[in-house]
Every structure is written in C-alpha cells, then in structure tokens.
Design a protein around this motif. Structure first.
Motif, PDB file in Angstrom:
ATOM      1  N   VAL A 109      -3.053  -7.820   6.733  1.00 36.78           N
ATOM      2  CA  VAL A 109      -3.798  -7.484   5.506  1.00 36.78           C
ATOM      3  C   VAL A 109      -2.808  -7.002   4.442  1.00 36.78           C
ATOM      4  N   LEU A 110      -1.833  -6.199   4.875  1.00 40.39           N
ATOM      5  CA  LEU A 110      -0.781  -5.750   3.958  1.00 40.39           C
ATOM      6  C   LEU A 110       0.013  -6.943   3.440  1.00 40.39           C
ATOM      7  N   LEU A 111       0.283  -7.900   4.310  1.00 38.92           N
ATOM      8  CA  LEU A 111       0.983  -9.125   3.915  1.00 38.92           C
ATOM      9  C   LEU A 111       0.209  -9.837   2.802  1.00 38.92           C
ATOM     10  N   ALA A 112      -1.102  -9.930   2.957  1.00 35.67           N
ATOM     11  CA  ALA A 112      -1.931 -10.583   1.938  1.00 35.67           C
ATOM     12  C   ALA A 112      -1.857  -9.828   0.606  1.00 35.67           C
ATOM     13  N   ARG A 113      -1.851  -8.508   0.672  1.00 31.68           N
ATOM     14  CA  ARG A 113      -1.729  -7.724  -0.567  1.00 31.68           C
ATOM     15  C   ARG A 113      -0.395  -8.011  -1.249  1.00 31.68           C
ATOM     16  N   ASN A 114       0.646  -8.158  -0.453  1.00 34.90           N
ATOM     17  CA  ASN A 114       1.952  -8.498  -1.030  1.00 34.90           C
ATOM     18  C   ASN A 114       1.902  -9.860  -1.715  1.00 34.90           C
ATOM     19  N   TYR A 115       1.266 -10.832  -1.039  1.00 41.19           N
ATOM     20  CA  TYR A 115       1.131 -12.157  -1.643  1.00 41.19           C
ATOM     21  C   TYR A 115       0.390 -12.069  -2.980  1.00 41.19           C
ATOM     22  N   LYS A 116      -0.660 -11.284  -3.008  1.00 43.96           N
ATOM     23  CA  LYS A 116      -1.443 -11.126  -4.234  1.00 43.96           C
ATOM     24  C   LYS A 116      -0.564 -10.549  -5.345  1.00 43.96           C
ATOM     25  N   SER A 117       0.252  -9.564  -5.017  1.00 42.17           N
ATOM     26  CA  SER A 117       1.152  -8.971  -6.009  1.00 42.17           C
ATOM     27  C   SER A 117       2.219  -9.954  -6.473  1.00 42.17           C
ATOM     28  N   LEU A 118       2.538 -10.933  -5.621  1.00 38.51           N
ATOM     29  CA  LEU A 118       3.523 -11.963  -5.976  1.00 38.51           C
ATOM     30  C   LEU A 118       2.865 -13.174  -6.642  1.00 38.51           C
ATOM     31  N   ASN A 119       1.551 -13.046  -6.941  1.00 32.15           N
ATOM     32  CA  ASN A 119       0.768 -14.150  -7.532  1.00 32.15           C
ATOM     33  C   ASN A 119       0.707 -15.368  -6.616  1.00 32.15           C
ATOM     34  N   GLU A 120       0.800 -15.133  -5.345  1.00 31.41           N
ATOM     35  CA  GLU A 120       0.663 -16.207  -4.347  1.00 31.41           C
ATOM     36  C   GLU A 120      -0.755 -16.129  -3.773  1.00 31.41           C
ATOM     37  N   ASN A 121      -1.731 -16.467  -4.602  1.00 29.30           N
ATOM     38  CA  ASN A 121      -3.128 -16.279  -4.195  1.00 29.30           C
ATOM     39  C   ASN A 121      -3.534 -17.200  -3.044  1.00 29.30           C
ATOM     40  N   SER A 155      -7.390 -16.012   7.993  1.00 33.41           N
ATOM     41  CA  SER A 155      -6.886 -16.053   9.367  1.00 33.41           C
ATOM     42  C   SER A 155      -7.144 -14.727  10.077  1.00 33.41           C
ATOM     43  N   VAL A 156      -6.954 -13.612   9.383  1.00 33.25           N
ATOM     44  CA  VAL A 156      -7.218 -12.296   9.971  1.00 33.25           C
ATOM     45  C   VAL A 156      -8.686 -12.180  10.350  1.00 33.25           C
ATOM     46  N   ILE A 157      -9.562 -12.588   9.437  1.00 32.15           N
ATOM     47  CA  ILE A 157     -11.007 -12.494   9.681  1.00 32.15           C
ATOM     48  C   ILE A 157     -11.405 -13.368  10.870  1.00 32.15           C
ATOM     49  N   GLU A 158     -10.782 -14.512  10.979  1.00 34.76           N
ATOM     50  CA  GLU A 158     -11.122 -15.454  12.053  1.00 34.76           C
ATOM     51  C   GLU A 158     -10.602 -14.991  13.416  1.00 34.76           C
ATOM     52  N   ASN A 159      -9.412 -14.377  13.443  1.00 36.46           N
ATOM     53  CA  ASN A 159      -8.750 -14.126  14.726  1.00 36.46           C
ATOM     54  C   ASN A 159      -8.781 -12.680  15.202  1.00 36.46           C
ATOM     55  N   SER A 160      -8.954 -11.727  14.306  1.00 31.93           N
ATOM     56  CA  SER A 160      -8.916 -10.328  14.730  1.00 31.93           C
ATOM     57  C   SER A 160     -10.164  -9.964  15.518  1.00 31.93           C
ATOM     58  N   GLU A 161     -10.000  -9.064  16.454  1.00 29.26           N
ATOM     59  CA  GLU A 161     -11.128  -8.555  17.231  1.00 29.26           C
ATOM     60  C   GLU A 161     -11.462  -7.118  16.836  1.00 29.26           C
ATOM     61  N   ASN A 162     -10.780  -6.597  15.829  1.00 31.84           N
ATOM     62  CA  ASN A 162     -10.997  -5.221  15.397  1.00 31.84           C
ATOM     63  C   ASN A 162     -11.892  -5.208  14.156  1.00 31.84           C
ATOM     64  N   GLU A 163     -13.060  -4.598  14.276  1.00 33.19           N
ATOM     65  CA  GLU A 163     -14.040  -4.625  13.189  1.00 33.19           C
ATOM     66  C   GLU A 163     -13.514  -3.949  11.926  1.00 33.19           C
ATOM     67  N   GLN A 164     -12.755  -2.880  12.092  1.00 36.91           N
ATOM     68  CA  GLN A 164     -12.228  -2.185  10.922  1.00 36.91           C
ATOM     69  C   GLN A 164     -11.255  -3.068  10.147  1.00 36.91           C
ATOM     70  N   VAL A 165     -10.415  -3.777  10.880  1.00 36.27           N
ATOM     71  CA  VAL A 165      -9.456  -4.688  10.240  1.00 36.27           C
ATOM     72  C   VAL A 165     -10.205  -5.822   9.536  1.00 36.27           C
ATOM     73  N   ILE A 166     -11.215  -6.376  10.198  1.00 40.19           N
ATOM     74  CA  ILE A 166     -11.997  -7.469   9.608  1.00 40.19           C
ATOM     75  C   ILE A 166     -12.674  -6.999   8.319  1.00 40.19           C
ATOM     76  N   ALA A 213     -12.925  -7.179   2.382  1.00 39.74           N
ATOM     77  CA  ALA A 213     -12.913  -6.464   1.095  1.00 39.74           C
ATOM     78  C   ALA A 213     -11.767  -6.953   0.224  1.00 39.74           C
ATOM     79  N   GLU A 214     -10.613  -7.174   0.842  1.00 41.99           N
ATOM     80  CA  GLU A 214      -9.453  -7.649   0.086  1.00 41.99           C
ATOM     81  C   GLU A 214      -9.676  -9.085  -0.393  1.00 41.99           C
ATOM     82  N   LEU A 215     -10.293  -9.901   0.458  1.00 40.45           N
ATOM     83  CA  LEU A 215     -10.556 -11.299   0.090  1.00 40.45           C
ATOM     84  C   LEU A 215     -11.480 -11.371  -1.124  1.00 40.45           C
ATOM     85  N   ALA A 216     -12.413 -10.451  -1.208  1.00 39.39           N
ATOM     86  CA  ALA A 216     -13.366 -10.447  -2.325  1.00 39.39           C
ATOM     87  C   ALA A 216     -12.692 -10.162  -3.668  1.00 39.39           C
ATOM     88  N   THR A 217     -11.486  -9.601  -3.643  1.00 40.56           N
ATOM     89  CA  THR A 217     -10.784  -9.286  -4.893  1.00 40.56           C
ATOM     90  C   THR A 217      -9.973 -10.456  -5.420  1.00 40.56           C
TER      91      THR A 217
END
Length: 996
Positions: free
Chosen positions: A953-965, A974-985, A990-994
């Motif tokens: 998720v932090l990696l995705a935030r970095n991509y967003k800051s680098l304009n790599e949407n 990929s995180v949403i599809e593969n993670s088994e942790n509800e908090q992470v999902i 929330a980040e995807l919605a931004t």
C-alpha cells in the motif's frame, strides 16, 4: 459585406441624381439633401426622422421611392422593430424598381448578420442577380450557400458555392474552401480534395487547408499523398491551423505504412505542439511506434495512460508496458504491468503470455510466492500451453526459494510424483517453516516440521541442522529429555569435528546436561564447544558463556585446579561475566585454603565491578573467608555492609548469623544477642533459625540473662512446628497438584496448608506457588495480589521472582509506571541471563510505551548485549531501538538500525522494520528509494500478511506521488485481490478511491 452594401447605396444616389434633372430646388430638395447627408454620415436616427417628415411632403414618384427606401433602411440600421417590415414594404410596393432589388439584398444581409439563416435565404432569393455586378452576384450566391451550410443543407449549399468558384471574384477562394468542406461532409472526398487544393491557392486559406487535406488523404488511406503533400508545408508555412493535428495525421499515416521511425517522430511532434488530447487508440499507436524504435521511456509515457482503462486496448497496452519496463531494466514496474495484462480477459492470447511473463519475472525478482501462484494458475488454465514445460521447471525453483513455506509445503504434499528436485525443495521448506515456528515460540509445531524435513534427507547439512533445531525447540519448551535425545542424534552422525551443527549441539547439549545436573557430561560438551568454536567463523559464538559454565562444571565436581584455570582464563580474556569469574575464583581458592589469594580475588571483583549482580555473593564470601581466618572485625564489616546496603538480599539472615558469631568472638555479646534476635524476629522461617536459637541461648547465658530465652524458644516453636507429622505430606501433595497442572485444586491445597501452618518454613514458597497458579489460570488480578503480598513478606529466594511477576503483570495491564520500578529491582537481583533479559526487556518496553524513548533506547542496547537469549530477543530490541530513535527525530540512526534488522532477520520484527524504513524514505520524499527498499526485501516477509500488505500500500502511495497512477492502481488492485488481512484490504480500497 459592407463594401457590397455601399455599392448598392451608391447606385441609389446615381438614380436620385438622374431624377433631379439637374435643377436644385431650394426648399424640398434642400431637405432631401440634408436627409441624405445624415444617412451618409451614419446618423440613422436623425436621417430616419428627416425621411419620415419628408413622407408627408409632395414628392415626385422617384423622390417618393427614395424617401421611403432610405427611411426603411435607416430603421433597419437602427435595428428598430419596424425596420424589416418597412424594408419589406419597399419590395412589395415597388416590385419593378431597382430599389426593390436593393432592399431584398439589404434584408438578406440584415438576417445573415443576425444568423437568421432561413430568413436571410428568403430575402436573398428575392434579389435579381441578373441586374447586379459579378462581384455582387458572387456575394449573394456565397452568402446563400453559407446560410444553407450553417443549416446543414449541404446539397443546396453546394448548389450556390459551385457558381462562386467560377466567377473569379473576392469570394472565389471562399467558394472553393466551403465547397470542399461541404463535399467532405457529404463524403465526396475526391471533390473535397479538388476544392481544397484550389482554396489552398488563396492566402486566406493557406493556414487552414493543409489540415483539411491531410484528414481527407488519411480518410481515403492515401498515406503517400498525405505525406508528400503536407511534409514540405510543415517546414515552409509557419502559422498553420491545427498544426498538432497535422503532425498527428502524419504520424498515423507513417504508422499505417509501418514506418515506425517517422511515426514516432511525428507522434512526439503532435504531443509537444498539442492543444488537444490524442484518443486512447492514437496514444496506443504512439506507444507502439516508440516501442518499435526502442524509445522505451517514451513508449511508457503513452502506454501507461491507455492502460488505465480496463478494456482490450488497456490490456495490450499493459502488456507492451511490461516489455518496455523490462527493456528499461525496471522489473518492479514490469511485473505490475504484466499482472494487469493477465488479469484482463479481453484477449486470451495476451492473457496467457502476460501470465507467463509475470510468473517468470516474479521468480527472477525473488517474488517466489507470487511466482508460485501465477505458475499454478498457468498450469491450471493452460494445460496445453506453449510454456507448460518451462513453467513446470520454474515452479520447482520457486518452491525451493519461497518464504511462504506453508503454501509450498501444501503444494508439494499435494503432488503425486515428487522428483528429486521437489523432494529437495520439500526438505528445505519444511526446515525453514520449522525455523519460523521456532522464532514465533511455537515449539511443538517447529518440532513437527523439523521431523518432516528429516523424512527427505537429500541435503545432509539440513538434516544435521534439523536435529540440532529440534534440540533447541525441546530445550525452549523445557523438555530436557527430548532436547538431549535430539542433540545426541547429531553427536551420533559421525560429522566432521568442525561441522556447524555439531558445534552448536555441543553447546545446547552442555546446557541440557547442566540443567539435569549431569555435570560430568555437561563438562565434556562445554569443553568440546570452547575448544572448537574458536576454529570456525560461520557459527554464532557463545564462547564466553560456555567458558563460564565449563568453570562451573569443574567446580561442582570439585575439580578445583581446572575450575580456577578456567575462571582465570575468562578474566584474562575480559569475558563479559568477569565479575562472576572473579567471584568463583575466590570461592575455588577458598576451597584450596589459599585464603589470602581468595580475598584478593574477591576484592578485585568488588573494586572493578561495583554494580555487579553478584556483589552480595562476593561480599558474603569475603566475610566468610575472614571468619575462617579469625579476622572477626573485617568479617563483621563485610556482613554489616551486606545487611545495610542489601536489606532484601536472601543472604541477610546468614550475614546476621555471621556477624553474631564474629561479635561473640570479639566478646560483643549484646551485638551477638541483637543479631540472633533479628533472625528469629524477622526471619523465623530461615534455614539458620535453629542455629540462631542455639547461639542466642549461649549468649544470653554468658550475660546472665537465661530467663529471657524461654520467650524466644516459645516463638520459635510456633514458627517451626515439627514436620515429622503430616505437614510435609500435605505440602508435597499441594506441589504435586501444581505440577500436575491442577492449578485451582493446588491453590486450595496451598491455602489450606498455610492456614494450618501459618509459620511454616515453606510459607514464602507456598505463597509463590499460589500466585503462579493464578497466573497460569489467567486470573492476573488474583495473581498480582498474591505476588504483592509475597513481596511484603521479607527476604526470600521467591521474592525476586515475585517482583518480576509483578512487573510483568502490571505491564500487561498497561500500568507501565507501576511496572518500571519492579523491573528495575529485577535487574539488580537477576541471577542469570534469562532473568536479566526479562527484566531489561520489560524496562525497554515500558519506557517505550510511556514515551521515554532515550531510556527505551538504553535498555534496548542492554537486551542486544545479552544476545539471542530467545529466538526474537535481539530482533525485538533492535526494532524498539529504531522506533525510539525515530520518535526522537534521529532518523539517520534509526534507518541504520532498521536496515541492520532487515538484513539480519526474517522475523515479524524485520517485517515491521522494512515498512518503517521504507516509510522514512517516503516521508523524506525519496519515493524511488522507498520503492527499491520494498522490492529489495519484501519477499522474505511474505508470510507476515499485515506488514507485507502495508508495504505494498505504501508502494502504491509512492507511485501516486511519482504520478505513476497506472502502477499505483495495479498495485492496490493486487493487494485487494491477494491479501488476507481485512485491515490491509480496507486501507488499499481507501487509497484506490483517491486515484483519478
């Protein structure tokens, strides 16, 4: 338009002059001339008023027509509501007069200027073009054609533009241009091309025509004609309309001809000049062109915009994007791109290729679990795919290198035929899963997986390590019998003398024997370990600790000379336990009747280590030696120092006895009597209480105070009733219930015992057992009350344990401030490394939780110095140290600590450390470094789903800051599809919605 109107006005003046017959009439004619002058000066309001007055005069027919005409035109010029009707009346009243023709033209212009094209057409249609000039006729036809054009009546528009093209007037160029435009709308491309070519001869349209002609050539797929026509124009004409569009059409033409070099050049030119956006299809083509000419960086600029949409074009763009990033040596972005491509179902062929590339690249990057999942998917969905053979080979490699060992184990156990390579992989991953359980203190599970590893003895080195680790796991769960059996398996394997597993097993087996009091066997193991460990460099050394334990083994077996040599060797080597070595050297020397040397050794310990945890032992031992040497005064000083400075020490009752004896020898009988009284009064259950009673009787008799003794004797009997009765049996029964894990029954039994024998010598120990039973039943509040009660009961060997338990329970209840002083006390009374570790760890955590980060850092260092007392001891301390440094804004130092932890440990603490390290780089806006850190180390923490997911998720935030949407979006999906942790999902969603 104005020029045409003035021509008609001039014609009007000409007719007027003819009607006057050359004779100037001073009255009426003067008024008419004045009105004309006002009209000529565009003073239409005044002229309208004057012509309106003249309408009441007696006018000749020609004057009447002129006055009515100019009155109507003035009203039209003023945009009066009655203007159109007045002009229309001229047409109706004077249909055969030239003024009617002129009025129709003016009415057409009026409506044309107001964009009332239907009315303008109706007015122009009344103009008799046969009686006007060629220029005027051309104007009428053009305006009628233009009006029809605006009404999208292209057939009629063409009918009027066609004659304009033949008239050679100022409207000829207009006619060709708009005729071409009409033909374009009617899909008459050949005619449109011909007309635009003619319009291109006129300067007015030389900036507009090139784009129109380029588009026509492109529509007709006349790519060569387009290129031949427009290329020189782009170089010779500076002010072209829609220049970016021309470049784009050139690029598209070259693309269709598969001339990717020129296509790439003009796509770039269109992008740089662009005022409008390319379509997604054009951006895709631009990306392909750049890819074909190996301009991969530029290719990604186009592809990543197209790839944001989930359709076929997005899928193929993601696929190209993956290959582009591979060429740019950016595997991080490439793997995300292939992932997005294979998740789309639009093109099955691309889906298969993308999945294969994704799995292969994931494996190359060390993303073993992702690779395994992808290859499983490939084999399941494409059993006859062209890459099946290669995927099966790669899958074996992935299984060997994965960190999600349980997934790999499950996969292999489900395979019916296990090749030698797969069996080797199984041996390895089961071993590492055993290590994971061991680090997490799940010792039974660890043993199970070490046994699984041993079932496939492909790699003998792993077999040796598995048996050694089994021993460690048994030892950690205090099953010393099991530990000895596992360690001895290693001993019986006929390994080379310097085999790492053998050397480590010497140490583990030494402790197992030591703790089961098999000191001769422990001696052999510690001796082998200390002899061998210095000869190897690839094994973590516990040499210092083993050397001390070897000395202890010699001492316990009364092998005094080797014991003394060993302790002195430890001192000379500056062993971390040199204080203890000095102490034990003094004890040994005392046994050898070398008391002067013994005292000197003990003095060195006192002087060099004023804060030693063995200080009470050392002082007491020195006093005892002075007693042996009849140095009663010195002995008394030593006992007094211990009694004064360490009132809670378990040595106090014995120090009081020693001081009493010394005072007796010095004939200080009052002091003797007082010390014996203290023993009997304050420590009635001490081991030496009976001796104190005897000594007190003797001292009182010498002082002639024998009568006092009966009181003390009575109190002693109450405190120490004879245990030849059932007392001992009752106590042992209560203990048996405790050790049989019948904790509630044991509590009742101990409480009954204490009720029956309130002054028992076992009072402290029984109270501790009650507290410990409550704790094991998770009744922390009752346990805490019990331990607090024990703490207040005076000195005993159980008091130190109670203090540690109080600290631990208060900490668990988040009462950190209450826990801290008890942890501090525990550090002072700790007798071994385990107790030191527990106390220092407690202080480290409590200070961190209370925001005292410098103190947390201090005690973290203390824990680190103790080494791996438990599997995660050092890693946990490193993490707390790093977090404390971050809290005090010592970011650089914290980063060093976090990096060390990430490099050294595959533990849960290492997973959190990786996230924190990457986050520090992000906060400093070093987004690329943050990403590289995550990609470089995240795979080994894949089993820790929470921190692994947080990193991405932090990696995705970095991509967003680098304009790599695109990369950000694909990563979050990929995180949403593969993670088994509800908090992470939840966080990923929330980040995807931004994202845009």
């Amino acid at each position: 338009m104005r020029k045409l109107l003035l021509l008609f006005v001039a014609t009007g003046f000409f007719y007027q002059a003819q009607a006057q017959s050359g004779i100037y009439q001073t009255g009426l004619e003067k008024q008419i001339d004045d009105a004309y002058e006002l009209f000529d000066k565009h003073q239409y309001s005044a002229s309208k008023l004057e012509f309106e007055k003249l309408q009441a005069a007696e006018l000749s027919p020609s004057q009447r027509i002129d006055v009515d005409f100019y009155h109507a035109v003035s009203a039209l010029r003023l945009d009066n509501p009655d203007g159109p009707s007045l002009v229309g009346k001229i047409i109706d009243d004077y249909p055969n007069d030239p003024k009617a023709n002129e009025a129709a033209f003016l009415m057409g212009d009026f409506y044309f200027d107001k964009r009332l094209y239907k009315k303008s057409i109706a007015s122009y249609d009344l103009v008799n073009v046969d009686v006007v000039s060629l220029e005027q006729r051309s104007k009428v036809y053009f305006k009628m054609g233009y009006a029809y054009f605006q009404l999208k009546d292209y057939a009629n528009a063409a009918r009027y533009f066609d004659p304009v093209k033949k008239m050679q007037t100022n409207y000829t160029g207009d006619g060709f241009y708009y005729s071409g435009y009409v033909a374009l709308q009617q899909s008459k491309y050949d005619q449109a091309i011909a007309d635009f070519k003619q319009a291109d001869r006129y300067p007015t349209y030389q900036s507009k025509v090139p784009y129109m002609l380029s588009e026509l050539y492109y529509r007709q797929e006349q790519y060569d004609e387009l290129i031949t026509y427009v290329t020189p124009i782009t170089q010779s004409r500076g002010n072209l309309d829609q220049k970016e569009g021309i470049y784009l059409l050139l690029a598209e033409a070259y693309f269709e001809k598969r001339d990717f070099t020129n296509a790439a050049t003009y796509y770039d030119a269109a992008t740089k000049a662009g005022k409008g956006d390319m379509t997604r299809e054009q951006m895709y083509k631009a990306g392909v062109a750049q890819f074909k000419v190996r301009q991969y960086e530029k290719a990604t600029d186009y592809f990543k915009q197209v790839a944001l949409e989930k359709d076929k074009l997005g899928q193929v763009s993601s696929y190209y994007l993956g290959h582009s990033y591979l060429q740019l040596k950016n595997p991080q972005y490439a793997v995300t791109s292939f992932s997005a491509a294979y998740k789309s179902d639009d093109d099955p062929a691309i889906k298969e290729e993308a999945l294969f590339n994704y799995s292969k690249l994931s494996l190359e990057r060390g993303g073993f679990q992702e690779a395994i999942n992808a290859m499983d998917s490939y084999l399941a969905n494409y059993p006859n795919g062209q890459h099946v053979g290669e995927v099966e080979t790669l899958l074996s490699d992935a299984l060997i290198n994965t960190n999600n060992y349980l997934r790999a184990i499950q996969h292999i156990e489900g395979m019916s035929n296990k090749s030698p390579a797969i069996r080797a992989a199984y041996q390895k991953v089961t071993y590492y899963q055993g290590l994971t359980y061991y680090r997490n203190k799940q010792y039974n599970e660890a043993i199970t997986y070490f046994d699984k590893s041993i079932t496939y003895p492909v790699d003998k080195g792993i077999v040796h390590e598995a048996f050694y680790r089994k021993g460690e796991a048994y030892a950690a769960k205090e099953d010393l019998k099991g530990a000895i059996a596992a360690y001895e398996q290693v001993m019986n394997m006929r390994l080379t003398s310097l085999d790492p597993a053998l050397i480590k097993s010497h140490y583990g087996l030494g402790y197992a024997y030591f703790n089961t009091k098999e000191y001769a066997k422990a001696e052999n193991q510690f001796k082998s370990y200390t002899d061998k460990i210095k000869k190897v460099s690839n094994v973590q050394s516990y040499y210092d600790d083993a050397l001390i334990r070897l000395g202890d083994c010699y001492y316990i077996q009364k092998k005094l000379d080797p014991a003394l040599s060993t302790f002195r060797l430890a001192i000379n080597e500056r062993n971390p336990s040199s204080d203890y070595a000095h102490y034990m050297a003094g004890v040994v020397l005392n046994f050898q009747n070398r008391n002067r040397e013994a005292v000197a050794e003990l003095d060195r310990a006192i002087n060099r280590y004023p804060n030693s945890r063995f200080r009470d032992d050392i002082i007491f031992q020195k006093a005892q030696i002075n007693m042996e040497e009849s140095n009663y005064t010195e002995a008394s000083k030593g006992y007094s120092e211990l009694i004064t400075k360490s009132p809670n020490s378990p040595f106090v009752p014995f120090a009081l006895e020693g001081r009493a004896i010394a005072s007796y020898s010095l004939k200080k009988y009052d002091q003797t009597i007082n010390d014996y009284k203290k023993i009997l009064g304050q420590y009635p259950n001490a081991e030496n209480a009976n001796a104190a009673l005897v000594g007190l009787q003797e001292a009182l008799t010498l002082q002639g105070r024998s009568g006092e003794f009966s009181n003390y004797l009575s109190e002693y009997k109450n405190s120490n009733p004879g245990n030849e009765s059932v007392q001992g049996v009752e106590y042992e029964a209560a203990k048996n219930l405790f050790f049989g894990q019948s904790y509630q029954q044991s509590i009742q039994a101990f409480q009954t015992y204490l009720s029956n024998y309130p002054n028992s010598a076992q009072k402290h120990e029984a109270t501790y057992f009650i507290g410990d039973a409550y704790l094991r039943m998770r009744q922390e509040d009752e346990a805490l009350k019990t331990f607090y009660r024990l703490e207040k009961m005076g000195a005993s060997s159980q008091k130190a344990k109670a203090i540690q338990r109080i600290a631990e329970i208060e900490f668990e209840h988040k009462n950190y401030q209450k826990a801290i002083p008890y942890f501090i006390t525990s550090t002072k009374v700790a007798r071994d490394r385990i107790e030191q570790y527990e106390a220092n760890k407690g202080l480290m955590m409590a200070y961190y939780e209370t925001g005292k980060y410098d103190s947390a850092d201090f005690y973290a260092n203390k824990v680190i110095e103790l080494g791996d007392v438990t599997a995660d001891a050092k890693a946990n301390a490193q993490l707390i140290k790093a977090k404390s440094l971050l809290k005090t804004n010592k970011t650089s130092e914290a980063q060093d600590e976090l990096m060390a932890l990430v490099n050294e440990s595959g533990s849960l603490q290492g997973a959190e450390a990786l996230f924190l390290l990457a986050d520090t780089f992000r906060k400093a806006e070093n987004y690329t470094q943050s990403n590289e850190t995550i990609f470089g180390f995240s795979e080994k923490y894949a089993v820790y789903d929470y921190w692994y997911g947080k990193c991405f998720v932090l990696l995705a935030r970095n991509y967003k800051s680098l304009n790599e949407n695109f990369q950000a979006k694909a990563t979050l999906e990929s995180v949403i599809e593969n993670s088994e942790n509800e908090q992470v999902i939840k966080e990923a969603k929330a980040e995807l919605a931004t994202l845009p």
